[in-house]
Design a protein around this motif. Sequence first.
Motif, PDB file in Angstrom:
ATOM      1  N   ASN A 264       5.668  -3.926 -14.100  1.00 10.27           N
ATOM      2  CA  ASN A 264       6.809  -4.834 -14.365  1.00 10.27           C
ATOM      3  C   ASN A 264       6.985  -6.009 -13.577  1.00 10.27           C
ATOM      4  O   ASN A 264       8.048  -6.791 -13.582  1.00 10.27           O
ATOM      5  N   ALA A 265       6.164  -6.129 -12.543  1.00  7.91           N
ATOM      6  CA  ALA A 265       6.575  -7.099 -11.283  1.00  7.91           C
ATOM      7  C   ALA A 265       5.842  -8.338 -11.619  1.00  7.91           C
ATOM      8  O   ALA A 265       4.678  -8.370 -12.069  1.00  7.91           O
ATOM      9  N   ASN A 266       6.360  -9.571 -11.435  1.00  7.74           N
ATOM     10  CA  ASN A 266       5.686 -10.948 -11.443  1.00  7.74           C
ATOM     11  C   ASN A 266       5.039 -11.334 -10.260  1.00  7.74           C
ATOM     12  O   ASN A 266       5.392 -10.883  -9.254  1.00  7.74           O
ATOM     13  N   HIS A 267       4.034 -12.129 -10.215  1.00  2.00           N
ATOM     14  CA  HIS A 267       3.722 -12.841  -8.944  1.00  2.00           C
ATOM     15  C   HIS A 267       4.657 -13.317  -8.306  1.00  2.00           C
ATOM     16  O   HIS A 267       5.704 -14.123  -9.014  1.00  2.00           O
ATOM     17  N   GLY A 268       4.954 -13.114  -7.025  1.00  3.03           N
ATOM     18  CA  GLY A 268       5.976 -13.626  -6.382  1.00  3.03           C
ATOM     19  C   GLY A 268       7.192 -12.477  -6.386  1.00  3.03           C
ATOM     20  O   GLY A 268       8.325 -13.120  -5.979  1.00  3.03           O
ATOM     21  N   PHE A 269       7.157 -11.292  -6.813  1.00  2.00           N
ATOM     22  CA  PHE A 269       8.146 -10.731  -6.679  1.00  2.00           C
ATOM     23  C   PHE A 269       8.951 -10.212  -5.537  1.00  2.00           C
ATOM     24  O   PHE A 269      10.011  -9.609  -5.372  1.00  2.00           O
ATOM     25  N   SER A 273      14.078 -15.707  -3.335  1.00  2.00           N
ATOM     26  CA  SER A 273      14.853 -16.980  -3.496  1.00  2.00           C
ATOM     27  C   SER A 273      14.829 -17.258  -5.080  1.00  2.00           C
ATOM     28  O   SER A 273      15.175 -18.436  -5.455  1.00  2.00           O
ATOM     29  N   THR A 274      14.078 -16.579  -5.885  1.00  2.00           N
ATOM     30  CA  THR A 274      13.827 -16.933  -7.198  1.00  2.00           C
ATOM     31  C   THR A 274      14.067 -15.902  -8.288  1.00  2.00           C
ATOM     32  O   THR A 274      13.915 -14.639  -8.073  1.00  2.00           O
ATOM     33  N   GLY A 275      14.098 -16.241  -9.401  1.00  2.00           N
ATOM     34  CA  GLY A 275      14.392 -15.018 -10.670  1.00  2.00           C
ATOM     35  C   GLY A 275      13.051 -14.155 -10.683  1.00  2.00           C
ATOM     36  O   GLY A 275      13.233 -12.982 -11.442  1.00  2.00           O
ATOM     37  N   ARG A 276      12.062 -14.432 -10.009  1.00  2.00           N
ATOM     38  CA  ARG A 276      10.864 -13.506 -10.034  1.00  2.00           C
ATOM     39  C   ARG A 276      11.332 -12.208  -9.139  1.00  2.00           C
ATOM     40  O   ARG A 276      10.512 -11.463  -9.324  1.00  2.00           O
ATOM     41  N   TYR A 277      11.982 -12.350  -8.311  1.00  2.00           N
ATOM     42  CA  TYR A 277      12.330 -11.285  -7.559  1.00  2.00           C
ATOM     43  C   TYR A 277      12.748 -10.041  -8.111  1.00  2.00           C
ATOM     44  O   TYR A 277      13.443 -10.217  -9.175  1.00  2.00           O
ATOM     45  N   ASP A 278      12.188  -9.145  -7.422  1.00  2.00           N
ATOM     46  CA  ASP A 278      12.433  -7.792  -8.154  1.00  2.00           C
ATOM     47  C   ASP A 278      12.649  -6.899  -6.903  1.00  2.00           C
ATOM     48  O   ASP A 278      11.839  -6.253  -6.292  1.00  2.00           O
ATOM     49  N   GLU A 279      14.039  -6.618  -6.737  1.00  2.00           N
ATOM     50  CA  GLU A 279      14.603  -6.006  -5.624  1.00  2.00           C
ATOM     51  C   GLU A 279      14.184  -4.446  -5.407  1.00  2.00           C
ATOM     52  O   GLU A 279      13.685  -4.311  -4.212  1.00  2.00           O
ATOM     53  N   VAL A 280      13.692  -3.686  -6.359  1.00  2.00           N
ATOM     54  CA  VAL A 280      13.334  -2.441  -6.145  1.00  2.00           C
ATOM     55  C   VAL A 280      11.923  -2.424  -5.721  1.00  2.00           C
ATOM     56  O   VAL A 280      11.522  -1.687  -4.729  1.00  2.00           O
ATOM     57  N   ASN A 281      11.151  -3.339  -6.281  1.00  2.00           N
ATOM     58  CA  ASN A 281       9.750  -3.303  -6.043  1.00  2.00           C
ATOM     59  C   ASN A 281       9.598  -3.976  -4.622  1.00  2.00           C
ATOM     60  O   ASN A 281       8.834  -3.609  -3.906  1.00  2.00           O
ATOM     61  N   ALA A 282      10.482  -4.870  -4.513  1.00  2.00           N
ATOM     62  CA  ALA A 282      10.171  -5.784  -3.250  1.00  2.00           C
ATOM     63  C   ALA A 282      10.685  -5.030  -2.154  1.00  2.00           C
ATOM     64  O   ALA A 282       9.967  -5.047  -1.029  1.00  2.00           O
ATOM     65  N   GLU A 283      11.655  -4.156  -2.144  1.00  2.00           N
ATOM     66  CA  GLU A 283      11.787  -3.115  -1.061  1.00  2.00           C
ATOM     67  C   GLU A 283      11.245  -2.267  -0.978  1.00  2.00           C
ATOM     68  O   GLU A 283      10.487  -1.665   0.349  1.00  2.00           O
ATOM     69  N   LEU A 284      10.391  -1.486  -1.937  1.00  2.00           N
ATOM     70  CA  LEU A 284       9.449  -0.494  -1.656  1.00  2.00           C
ATOM     71  C   LEU A 284       8.149  -0.952  -0.930  1.00  2.00           C
ATOM     72  O   LEU A 284       7.595  -0.704  -0.129  1.00  2.00           O
ATOM     73  N   ALA A 285       7.665  -2.321  -1.588  1.00  2.00           N
ATOM     74  CA  ALA A 285       6.475  -2.944  -0.836  1.00  2.00           C
ATOM     75  C   ALA A 285       6.736  -3.304   0.702  1.00  2.00           C
ATOM     76  O   ALA A 285       5.775  -3.049   1.522  1.00  2.00           O
ATOM     77  N   TRP A 286       8.009  -3.568   0.898  1.00  2.00           N
ATOM     78  CA  TRP A 286       8.328  -4.080   2.284  1.00  2.00           C
ATOM     79  C   TRP A 286       8.462  -2.964   3.121  1.00  2.00           C
ATOM     80  O   TRP A 286       7.890  -2.679   4.354  1.00  2.00           O
TER      81      TRP A 286
END
Length: 298
Positions: A264-269, A273-286
Motif C-alpha cells: 500500500n505504499a506509493n512512489h516516494g514513500f 516531506s510529502t503526503g506520500r510518506y508512509d512512516e511504517v514502511n519508510a522506517e522498515l525500509a531504512w
Amino acid sequence: MQQKSNNAIPQQAFDWYDSYAHGGMDRRTFITKLGSLVALGYSMTVLTSALLPNYAQAEQISFNDADIKATYAQFDSPLGHGKGQGQGYLVEPTHKSGLLPVVLVIHENRGLNPYIKDVARRLAKAGFIAFAPDALFSLGGYPGNDDEGRQMQSSLDRSKIEQDFVAAGQFLKAHKQSNGKLGAVGFCFGGYIVNFLAAVDANLIQAGVPFYGTPAAKALRHNIKAPLLIQLAELDERVNNTWPEYEQDLIAFNVPYQMHMYKNANHGFHNDSTGRYDEVNAELAWQRTLAFFNQHIS
C-alpha cells in the motif's frame, strides 16, 4: 459542502502527482485534475499540502547535531557538467574514528533538496561517511523549489549527469577516511543512478540500495557484481512494470539481490516531506538499508 480530509485523498491524486513529477503531465494539467477533486469536496489546500513537499517539516537530523560534521566538497568530473567540477554535501560522523564505510546519496530528478541532505545526515549519524552530489551544480545548484529544480535537471545532458555521479563515487571512495568500500542509495531518479553505477563499472560500488528506481540499460547489466537491495512501492505501477524483466537479468547474471515490495505504499514513500510518506514502511525500509550497508561495506 463538507471538506474531505487528507486521509481520504484518492489514489488517483497520487498517481497524477507521480505523472506530473516525472514529465508525463504539465503543471496546468495537474492542477486542473486536482480541481476536479475540489468539485467533489476536497480542499485544494489539503490536496497540494499532501502532494507537494514541505521540507521544513521533514528534518530528522539537524546539521548542528554533535555527532556529525556537514560541509560542501567539490570533486573533479571531467566527463560531466560544470567545466570539470562537481559539488556535493559531505557529512562525516564525529563520533567515529578510523577508516569508515562511505555511502553516495543520490537525489531525485530535481537536484539536491533538503530531504536528500537529511538522508545524508541520517547516514552519518549511523556511522557512515555520506556524500550527496548536486546534479544542478553547473546551473547554480538546487534552486529552492522542486518545480524549477525539475526543469533545470531536465535541461541537462543525462549522460553527463551519470558521469558526474560516477566521478562523485570515485571521489568519495578515495576519501582519506574511507575503508575503500562504497555503497550507494538513491530515490526515484537516484534509484536509477544506483542501478546505473552498479552496471557501468563492476568495481565502483560494493552495495546498492535503489528506492523505486528503474534499471540500467540492458546492455550494461552483465557488469553488475555488487549486491542490491531493491526497495519498491506496491502502488508504483510505472517503476514496478520494469521489475520483472530486470529481475530476470539479475538472476541470469548471478547478481546477489533482495527485493522488498512495500504494501500500500506509493512512489516516494520514504520522503517524509510529502503526503506520500508512509512512516511504517519508510522506517522498515531504512532499517533494512542500514543493515544491508553494515553487512556489505562495514
